[in-house]
Motif scaffolding. Structure first.
Motif, mmCIF file in Angstrom:
data_model
loop_
_atom_site.group_PDB
_atom_site.id
_atom_site.type_symbol
_atom_site.label_atom_id
_atom_site.label_comp_id
_atom_site.label_asym_id
_atom_site.label_seq_id
_atom_site.Cartn_x
_atom_site.Cartn_y
_atom_site.Cartn_z
ATOM 1 N N ALA A 283 0.828 -1.213 0.000
ATOM 2 C CA ALA A 283 0.000 0.000 0.000
ATOM 3 C C ALA A 283 0.859 1.259 0.000
ATOM 4 C CB ALA A 283 -0.918 -0.014 1.230
ATOM 5 N N THR A 284 1.973 1.213 0.727
ATOM 6 C CA THR A 284 2.875 2.369 0.740
ATOM 7 C C THR A 284 3.447 2.629 -0.651
ATOM 8 O OG1 THR A 284 3.458 1.878 3.045
ATOM 9 C CG2 THR A 284 4.935 3.330 1.814
ATOM 10 N N GLU B 33 2.044 1.765 -3.518
ATOM 11 C CA GLU B 33 0.972 2.291 -4.349
ATOM 12 C C GLU B 33 0.702 3.766 -4.039
ATOM 13 O OE1 GLU B 33 -2.340 -0.244 -3.715
ATOM 14 O OE2 GLU B 33 -1.512 -1.941 -4.855
ATOM 15 N N ALA B 34 0.712 4.117 -2.765
ATOM 16 C CA ALA B 34 0.492 5.521 -2.393
ATOM 17 C C ALA B 34 1.605 6.408 -2.938
ATOM 18 C CB ALA B 34 0.411 5.640 -0.866
ATOM 19 N N ASP B 35 2.841 5.906 -2.863
ATOM 20 C CA ASP B 35 3.955 6.685 -3.413
ATOM 21 C C ASP B 35 3.796 6.884 -4.916
ATOM 22 O OD1 ASP B 35 5.069 6.874 -0.917
ATOM 23 O OD2 ASP B 35 6.417 5.159 -1.187
ATOM 24 N N ILE C 149 1.108 9.463 -5.490
ATOM 25 C CA ILE C 149 1.608 10.813 -5.161
ATOM 26 C C ILE C 149 2.543 11.317 -6.250
ATOM 27 C CG2 ILE C 149 3.053 12.091 -3.532
ATOM 28 C CD1 ILE C 149 1.876 10.314 -1.314
#
Length: 344
Positions: A259-260, A262-264, A267
């Motif tokens: 998830a981190t 994907e979030a990066d 962003i």
């Protein structure tokens, strides 16, 4: 072995004495005893004396040398005064005066609560009461070794028995301060550590010559079958809970990095889009400012050009025809390309 050497010396001395007596009596009774016979007797006497000396030297050497192995401790006594022997290998002592006694310094042990020979439970030692007034059978195994040979030999008449009594008292006191659930399930490691520390403190006060190596709970169970099954069910449920918790933590550890990442990525994409929009806006602003400067110079021409550009963008299929031969702007006739194609 020393006893055999002593017997051999005694036998040689007796045989030499008897042989000398026989020779002497033969010389007195037999007048034909000549010089050759005398030489033979002296030779036999010399050989027997040499053998006797060699045997005595062997006895002295055997009594003077002793060997200390890596797994041994030893004390040497001189007229009753004991002294520890340091270092392994060969050592010397005064024969027949100094005496050596060896001890096994390897790890040894004994059981409390059961018999080592057949694992049969001894309830007199294993049955205990917990702080919440429940009964429980607990079996222990105590490991120790000799670390001071003089203390072990002279400090106590029964060093191992003293250690057993200390261990039993410490075990009962410690078990009595825990509830039954801790004794049967999650508190075993802590109980072992507490008992070990308590026994070591007591051994320091006693002259036993022993050092505690480890204390291990071999088994812990309720005294009845029904209660034992109930606690086993509780233990199984706790193990299953631990398994589920571990699985959940593993899933969490797998999903959070994903998830981190994907979030990066989102962003970074948003930042790229943001920068692209800013660049486009800056370009449009620059274009507008340039058009405005042209408009300020010649507003009418700028309006007409903007009109043509707008019409070209909105209706690219339209054909614009300008009539007139002079430099003045004439009225514009707009004819659709589709109408022209129909006329053709």
């Amino acid at each position: 072995m020393t006893f055999i050497f002593v017997l051999l010396v005694i036998a040689l001395i007796i045989s030499r004495t008897v042989f000398s007596a026989i020779i002497s009596s033969s010389q007195k009774e037999d007048s034909s005893f000549d010089e050759d016979d005398a030489k033979t007797c002296r030779r036999i006497r010399t050989i027997s004396s040499t053998v006797l000396c060699i045997v005595m030297l062997l006895i002295v050497a055997k009594s003077s040398i002793y060997v200390i192995g890596e797994q041994n401790l030893a004390i040497i006594t001189t007229f009753g005064k004991a002294e520890a022997v340091s270092g392994t290998g060969m050592h010397f002592k005064i024969p027949f005066i100094q005496k050596v006694k060896k001890f096994d310094s390897t790890i040894q042990g004994f059981a409390i609560g059961y018999q080592e020979e057949d694992n049969e439970t001894q309830e007199n030692d294993s049955l205990m009461i917990t702080t919440d007034f429940n009964f429980v059978n607990v079996d222990f195994y105590i490991e120790y070794r000799i670390n001071d040979a003089i203390m072990y030999e002279y400090g106590s008449s029964d060093s191992v028995g003293t250690l057993r009594n200390i261990a039993q008292a410490s075990i009962r006191n410690t078990i009595g301060s825990y509830n039954v659930d801790d004794v049967l399930t999650t508190g075993k490691s802590e109980i072992q550590a507490v008992i070990k520390e308590d026994i070591m403190k007591e051994l320091e006060k006693r002259q036993t010559g022993l050092m505690l190596v480890n204390v291990t709970i071999q088994d812990a169970e309720p005294p009845t079958t029904e209660v034992s099954q109930a606690f086993k069910s509780v233990e199984n449920a706790k193990q299953q809970a631990d398994t589920n918790r571990n699985n959940a933590e593993q899933y969490q550890n797998e999903q959070i990095p994903k998830a981190t990442a994907e979030a990066d990525a989102i962003i970074q994409e948003a930042n790229a889009t943001k920068q692209e929009r800013i660049n486009e806006a800056n370009g449009e602003v620059a274009l507008f400012n340039a058009m405005y400067e042209e408009y300020r110079k010649d507003p009418d021409t700028s309006k007409i050009r903007m009109y043509y550009e707008a019409m070209e963008e909105l209706m690219p299929n339209l054909q614009i025809i300008v009539n007139g031969t002079d430099s003045e702007i004439k009225p514009i006739i707009v004819q659709q390309e589709t109408t022209k194609q129909e006329e053709n």
